[in-house]
Design a protein around this motif. Structure first.
Motif, PDB file in Angstrom:
ATOM      1  N   LYS A 183       3.250  -0.787 -12.400  1.00  0.00           N
ATOM      2  CA  LYS A 183       1.720  -0.298 -11.590  1.00  0.00           C
ATOM      3  C   LYS A 183       1.343  -1.959 -10.240  1.00  0.00           C
ATOM      4  O   LYS A 183       1.003  -2.200  -9.547  1.00  0.00           O
ATOM      5  CB  LYS A 183       0.564  -0.384 -12.215  1.00  0.00           C
ATOM      6  CG  LYS A 183      -0.335  -0.150 -11.586  1.00  0.00           C
ATOM      7  CD  LYS A 183      -1.434   0.022 -12.926  1.00  0.00           C
ATOM      8  CE  LYS A 183      -2.926  -0.014 -12.349  1.00  0.00           C
ATOM      9  NZ  LYS A 183      -3.898   0.544 -12.689  1.00  0.00           N
TER      10      LYS A 183
ATOM     11  N   HIS B 128       0.588  -1.232   0.210  1.00  0.00           N
ATOM     12  CA  HIS B 128       0.127   0.352  -0.188  1.00  0.00           C
ATOM     13  C   HIS B 128       1.118   1.003   0.232  1.00  0.00           C
ATOM     14  O   HIS B 128       1.003   1.745   1.124  1.00  0.00           O
ATOM     15  CB  HIS B 128      -0.795   0.066   1.323  1.00  0.00           C
ATOM     16  CG  HIS B 128      -2.080  -1.302   0.988  1.00  0.00           C
ATOM     17  ND1 HIS B 128      -3.277  -1.182   0.017  1.00  0.00           N
ATOM     18  CD2 HIS B 128      -2.186  -2.489   1.768  1.00  0.00           C
ATOM     19  CE1 HIS B 128      -3.458  -2.814   0.382  1.00  0.00           C
ATOM     20  NE2 HIS B 128      -2.998  -3.036   1.495  1.00  0.00           N
ATOM     21  N   VAL B 129       1.631   1.640  -1.007  1.00  0.00           N
ATOM     22  CA  VAL B 129       2.527   2.547  -0.953  1.00  0.00           C
ATOM     23  C   VAL B 129       2.183   3.319  -2.489  1.00  0.00           C
ATOM     24  O   VAL B 129       1.796   2.600  -3.907  1.00  0.00           O
ATOM     25  CB  VAL B 129       4.122   2.574  -0.637  1.00  0.00           C
ATOM     26  CG1 VAL B 129       3.938   1.359  -1.549  1.00  0.00           C
ATOM     27  CG2 VAL B 129       4.660   3.141  -0.594  1.00  0.00           C
ATOM     28  N   ARG B 130       2.451   4.364  -2.776  1.00  0.00           N
ATOM     29  CA  ARG B 130       2.505   5.497  -4.290  1.00  0.00           C
ATOM     30  C   ARG B 130       3.683   5.282  -4.791  1.00  0.00           C
ATOM     31  O   ARG B 130       4.731   4.458  -3.911  1.00  0.00           O
ATOM     32  CB  ARG B 130       2.219   6.495  -4.248  1.00  0.00           C
ATOM     33  CG  ARG B 130       0.458   6.614  -3.454  1.00  0.00           C
ATOM     34  CD  ARG B 130      -0.020   8.635  -3.885  1.00  0.00           C
ATOM     35  NE  ARG B 130       0.771   9.363  -2.803  1.00  0.00           N
ATOM     36  CZ  ARG B 130       1.258   9.508  -1.804  1.00  0.00           C
ATOM     37  NH1 ARG B 130       0.375   9.236  -1.090  1.00  0.00           N
ATOM     38  NH2 ARG B 130       1.662  10.420  -0.859  1.00  0.00           N
ATOM     39  N   ARG B 131       3.851   4.338  -6.522  1.00  0.00           N
ATOM     40  CA  ARG B 131       5.259   4.935  -7.399  1.00  0.00           C
ATOM     41  C   ARG B 131       5.380   4.967  -6.407  1.00  0.00           C
ATOM     42  O   ARG B 131       7.559   5.133  -6.708  1.00  0.00           O
ATOM     43  CB  ARG B 131       5.006   4.842  -8.456  1.00  0.00           C
ATOM     44  CG  ARG B 131       5.904   4.437  -9.430  1.00  0.00           C
ATOM     45  CD  ARG B 131       5.439   4.829 -10.841  1.00  0.00           C
ATOM     46  NE  ARG B 131       7.308   4.526 -11.184  1.00  0.00           N
ATOM     47  CZ  ARG B 131       6.524   3.713 -12.608  1.00  0.00           C
ATOM     48  NH1 ARG B 131       5.754   2.773 -13.790  1.00  0.00           N
ATOM     49  NH2 ARG B 131       7.313   3.362 -13.139  1.00  0.00           N
ATOM     50  N   ARG B 132       5.568   6.471  -6.322  1.00  0.00           N
ATOM     51  CA  ARG B 132       6.897   7.524  -6.158  1.00  0.00           C
ATOM     52  C   ARG B 132       7.067   7.737  -4.472  1.00  0.00           C
ATOM     53  O   ARG B 132       8.664   7.506  -4.242  1.00  0.00           O
ATOM     54  CB  ARG B 132       5.962   9.500  -5.734  1.00  0.00           C
ATOM     55  CG  ARG B 132       7.114  10.336  -5.847  1.00  0.00           C
ATOM     56  CD  ARG B 132       8.498  10.097  -7.073  1.00  0.00           C
ATOM     57  NE  ARG B 132       9.685  11.015  -6.649  1.00  0.00           N
ATOM     58  CZ  ARG B 132      10.941  10.814  -6.785  1.00  0.00           C
ATOM     59  NH1 ARG B 132      11.190   9.641  -7.305  1.00  0.00           N
ATOM     60  NH2 ARG B 132      11.707  11.527  -6.940  1.00  0.00           N
ATOM     61  N   GLU B 133       6.610   7.229  -3.853  1.00  0.00           N
ATOM     62  CA  GLU B 133       6.953   7.086  -2.563  1.00  0.00           C
ATOM     63  C   GLU B 133       7.862   5.933  -2.282  1.00  0.00           C
ATOM     64  O   GLU B 133       8.483   5.706  -2.047  1.00  0.00           O
ATOM     65  CB  GLU B 133       6.062   6.461  -1.177  1.00  0.00           C
ATOM     66  CG  GLU B 133       6.111   6.340  -0.219  1.00  0.00           C
ATOM     67  CD  GLU B 133       5.119   6.211   1.064  1.00  0.00           C
ATOM     68  OE1 GLU B 133       5.387   6.150   1.675  1.00  0.00           O
ATOM     69  OE2 GLU B 133       4.053   6.491   0.085  1.00  0.00           O
TER      70      GLU B 133
END
Length: 238
Positions: A123, A92-97
């Motif tokens: 993705k 549960h983490v965005r790509r940039r993070e």
């Protein structure tokens, strides 16, 4: 992040299963507009490896282990190079993070922390890539009863424990945030298990019986257990 001598985990999904649990690393298809970006493995400056995503996907993959965050694989590339690939799941983490955390990991330099050599991010897939250590995992060194190695003695285990603690302390100092996983699958929470045994009474249930042949060793092991319990004790927030 992998601490040296920690149990190597397994590699990305295998295609055909064999008795040796070998296959190839698979990935889910990416959207067309993301495909060019998704097909790129990001290497850190100074890394000498030279392979791309297609090379990685063609690699013969052997599962090394499974954990809460995914499966770790030993991948043998066609040019003879061997790397370890961790296939993260349910992150549960965005790509940039994720990319930022990989950059932090790539800058870490410590003798007790396995260097992060590269990573792949799309993705559907997040794959940190590490060096492979031929001496095996901590688990195999502790529990393998074959003729390849003698059991680790108490002093060796103490030194390994200290090294692991130093590596973890270094990671914590880097302001590395933990990635969140849904924790799917059946896993054992080691700290909770030990705490439950301790609540019953002090027992040798979680001590390696191979060590009990050394004189007066149980007292030292109990003291080390007390130290470990103190280290993982939760602080109460007032």
């Amino acid at each position: 992040m992998v601490v040296c001598l920690a149990k190597p985990e397994e590699s990305p999904e295998t295609g055909k299963k064999t008795a040796k649990r070998e296959g190839s690393i698979k990935k889910k298809p990416a959207a067309a507009d993301d495909q060019e970006k998704d097909n790129k493995i990001m290497f850190f400056i100074g890394d000498s490896h030279a392979f791309n995503l297609d090379d990685l996907l063609r690699a013969s993959a052997e599962v090394l282990g499974k954990g809460t965050f995914g499966v770790t694989y030993k991948a043998a590339l066609e040019d003879g190079a061997i790397v370890v690939v961790k296939r993260l799941k349910d992150m549960h983490v965005r790509r940039r993070e994720f990319e930022q955390q990989m950059e932090v990991g790539g800058r870490m330099k410590h003798e007790n922390v396995a260097p992060l050599r590269a990573y792949y991010c799309s993705k559907d897939e997040k794959l940190p890539i590490y060096d492979h250590y031929s001496r095996g995992s901590l688990y195999s060194n502790l529990h393998d009863k074959g003729e390849r190695r003698a059991p680790l003695d108490w002093e060796s285990r103490l030194q390994i424990g200290i090294g692991i603690a130093q590596g973890i302390a270094y990671i914590h100092m880097q302001n590395e945030s933990p990635l969140q996983s849904t924790g799917g699958g059946e896993t054992i929470h080691l700290v909770r298990w030990v705490q439950s045994v301790v609540r019953e009474e002090w027992t040798a249930e979680f001590f390696d019986t191979q060590l009990l042949r050394y004189p007066n060793i149980e007292e030292e092991m109990v003291e080390m257990l007390r130290i470990g319990m103190a280290c993982v004790k939760k602080k109460k927030v007032i």
